[in-house]
Scaffold this motif. Structure first.
Motif, mmCIF file in Angstrom:
data_model
loop_
_atom_site.group_PDB
_atom_site.id
_atom_site.type_symbol
_atom_site.label_atom_id
_atom_site.label_comp_id
_atom_site.label_asym_id
_atom_site.label_seq_id
_atom_site.Cartn_x
_atom_site.Cartn_y
_atom_site.Cartn_z
ATOM 1 N N PRO A 54 0.845 -1.205 0.000
ATOM 2 C CA PRO A 54 0.000 0.000 0.000
ATOM 3 C C PRO A 54 0.877 1.251 0.000
ATOM 4 N N PRO A 55 0.475 2.294 -0.747
ATOM 5 C CA PRO A 55 1.324 3.475 -0.856
ATOM 6 C C PRO A 55 1.474 4.256 0.448
ATOM 7 N N THR A 56 0.511 4.123 1.347
ATOM 8 C CA THR A 56 0.582 4.878 2.600
ATOM 9 C C THR A 56 0.441 3.930 3.789
ATOM 10 N N PRO A 57 0.983 4.338 4.938
ATOM 11 C CA PRO A 57 0.900 3.488 6.121
ATOM 12 C C PRO A 57 -0.535 3.411 6.635
#
Lengths: 477, 477
Positions: free
Chosen positions: A50-53
């Motif tokens: 996923p691109p963000t946490p």
């Protein structure tokens, strides 16, 4: 009022920990099934993440599922019994468990006072290792020397160079800067870490003299002597010689005694890098590798390469700890304490580049105790015997040529038809996923390296690699 | 024929692993019971260990028994909820388990090609952390920069200095040596790691200018500007400024924007060391700490201090990775590979001093995923709230004086009666075994430091420390 944070409770640690432990045990059971060299292309792993946490926490079970789905396909399996590339980095159950204790304790060993057992066990286990390898008594902590765990041979070499720089300039380089040419010597076959260390220490990579080697890729002591003489005559200050016992490329063994005599006569610090090969000295029959080591000022060997201890565990020894400590010591107020001021203790932050340090001695302690000296000897002898057998097969194969002696666990060879054929053979082998080998260049020829050192590597895996090699040779024609 | 070696089987790893895991879980359950500061005297631990290594292997159960008998009494318990010394080094269950996976996989991440997932997960998780801390976009890997895990802020600072040296000399220092004076700047309150790094890099510790601070111990930017101007006028080359966001001594916050403007105007590399304090930026209300960070060339923050990730995990970011790589890259034949030559991948051995590297991103990945952003924020806010409460108690106590502002989790104070009384108080507190604090000097006064950051530290432990402090004050009179 702020909300109380939620942490993993000891009971959750037990349950999640068992799932993770089971995952690791299963990994070791099936590691031979994976393609040894990861088939991943650049970006494959990142695209699956996923691109963000996450905003909200996730379970360990979810993370373990992603380990299987995303991470494992992107791994090159250094613990596979069919991994014959680079150098071994063999881990073992006892090392993994020792490291688990270290993570669980989470103590800092920068000073003796910050956790006395962390320092004392390290000093003690490094003395044990000095016993096991029959190192010269000067390297023991009860003499003027002692051992310390570094992350890698690169860092150990940098520390040796800094201690040598300190001695050669009587401290001036550290205080005033490198304001005169200080020269360093290593063979043309020595690891590139030497160039890196010379650059970092501010000596200038051009001050590294690459000393010619003989027909078995070992440093020529008379050429070293001539190079030092030339520098001295030109007003430069020879500072450090780095001898290699077992080069990465081909396990070439520099003649330490002859080099040491040159160094003593000329007043130059001698560091001996035995990162891989030094481990073999647990067996008396391989101790001649270390002949002349009593002439060295410092020495390193990496149990994380071939002594079943997972990375990082480079054991660095000095014969006189004072130059090293002078080169690396700084003492700000917030680190002052009575134990340090009493002089009765060792503070390992003065033996390394970083300040902080974790409890790495535990894993080596677990390994030495679980295997015992006899278990460690058996482990080394097993790989050496397999390498000798493999070398004999290569000798008997008309399409292949041995490219260097094999004193220990590495066999270097090439295709008789030239570099193109050698490259084909390497690509065909690695493309199969069944084995993984890497290459080097020796005497200006492309050479395949068969490094036998996996914990799980048994005769059947070496035989399998050999059968596959013959099939590839048949296809190359 | 040699005897086959015996290794720990996966089933033994399961059984022994469960015993070790249980030992670790029990340690966390009872860590509050131990004397925080080890009562061991120099040599106690070593005297309890056999002088020579065992010839025959021993069981994990035997080793665990010695952990209890010999090692634990020699530990200072950094994970104790009553540990308020130095700085926190808080670990957590998810980090311990992520590290267990790393040890179990035993892969090497020196090059992308040696295990692609090891590199890609690290780049990815460091971009995640840049998101979580709202770092400037230049530090992300999709720009010209990127992040890498180092062992410590010491190593990160050394790498920043080497990149700065590279840029300031257009590569000459690395090639020809440090043959002209290169100057470095940090405040009088900056960590001693700066002296060490300047010495290692061959610049000479005398080339470090200690810039004066203001009344809250933060660097004076106009004094920095004057120091740089003086060096430039004298023909020296200003090379690097190291600003600290949260000093070790007192959490002093250098004014990064004003310092950055000086650095831009004068063409000097700016490194920002936010080892402890940077972690607080997971909370929007603490992001003003980073004001001006877009003017920095490099930055580091240590999740192993205050973000629940066990040592070692220093996250080092650069805005332009090319200077760093030029400073540290060497490429011998045995490390050549097509992925590197394609330029499509990052090879992290060119971002650090050592060559080898283990899969450290796993533990940070486990932590960020298990806690989620909201869990991390709650964790930071909890400690800051406790520190504010403690600071208010100190304010209201007539025998004590606050010695510095407390922007985050550290409270600095001293006895009103002077250094002797402060030392008595510290000795009385630490001698009890019930708590552990360390000291510093501020404005030439001995100062006690109460650093609140343990994973297990709750209000009850801070209250307990305060009650004990009052009892000690009463006894001092």
């Amino acid at each position: 009022m702020t909300e109380r944070p939620r942490h993993m409770s000891p009971d959750e640690l037990r349950a999640d920990g068992q799932a993770v432990l089971e995952w690791v045990a299963r990994y070791w059971e099936r590691v031979h099934e994976f393609p040894v060299l990861s088939p991943a292309r650049p970006g494959d792993v990142r695209r699956a993440l996923p691109p963000t946490p996450p905003e909200v926490g996730e379970s360990i079970a979810t993370i373990l599922a992603d380990l299987d789905a995303v991470i494992v396909p992107g791994l090159t399996h250094w613990q596979s019994p069919n991994f014959f590339a680079y150098f071994p980095a063999n881990a073992s159950g006892p090392a993994i468990l020792g490291d688990l204790v270290s993570a669980g304790l989470g103590v800092q060993g920068m000073l003796w006072a910050t956790s006395p057992a962390c320092t004392e066990l390290e000093t003690h286990v490094l003395d044990w290792l000095a016993d096991l390898l029959a190192l010269p008594p000067a390297f023991r902590s009860d003499a003027a020397g002692g051992g310390v765990i570094q992350d890698t041979a690169s860092s150990a070499t940098l520390c040796a160079l800094l201690a040598a720089r300190e001695r050669a300039t009587d401290g001036a380089a550290n205080e005033r800067g490198v304001d005169r040419p200080l020269t360093v010597y290593a063979s043309t076959e020595a690891h590139s870490l030497v160039d890196k260390a010379v650059g970092i220490a501010g000596l200038g990579r051009r001050q590294l003299r690459r000393v010619p080697v003989d027909e078995v890729f070992a440093m020529r002591p008379e050429a070293l002597d001539a190079a030092i003489e030339e520098d001295q005559a030109a007003g430069r200050t020879p500072c450090c010689v780095i001898a290699t016992v077992g080069t990465t490329s081909s396990t070439a063994i520099d003649p330490v005694r002859a080099i040491g005599e040159v160094c003593r006569r000329r007043g130059v610090w001698l560091h001996v890098d035995a990162a891989l090969a030094g481990n073999a000295a647990v067996c008396p029959e391989f101790r001649p590798l270390h002949d002349g080591l009593e002439l060295a000022d410092s020495y390193c060997v990496n149990p994380h390469k071939w002594l079943l201890t997972n990375f990082d565990c480079d054991c660095f020894y000095v014969a006189d700890r004072s130059a090293l400590i002078r080169a690396l010591s700084v003492l700000p107020e917030y680190l002052r304490n009575r134990a340090t001021e009493s002089g009765a203790v060792l503070d390992y932050r003065d033996w390394q580049v970083p300040l902080g340090r974790r409890f790495r001695a535990l894993k080596l302690w677990f390994v030495i105790r679980w295997y015992g000296a006899e278990g460690l000897r058996r482990h080394i002898r097993h790989h050496v015997a397999l390498a000798r057998e493999f070398a004999a097969w290569v000798e008997a194969e008309p399409r292949l040529v041995r490219a260097a002696p094999s004193p220990l666990n590495l066999v270097c060879f090439r295709h008789r038809a030239g570099d193109g054929a050698s490259q084909h053979l390497l690509d065909a082998l690695n493309g199969s996923g069944a084995v993984y080998l890497t290459h080097t260049r020796l005497a200006n020829r492309l050479v395949l390296r068969m490094a036998i050192g996996g914990t799980l590597t048994a005769r059947t895996h070496v035989e399998g690699a050999w059968r596959r090699m013959q099939a590839c040779l048949d296809r190359i024609g």
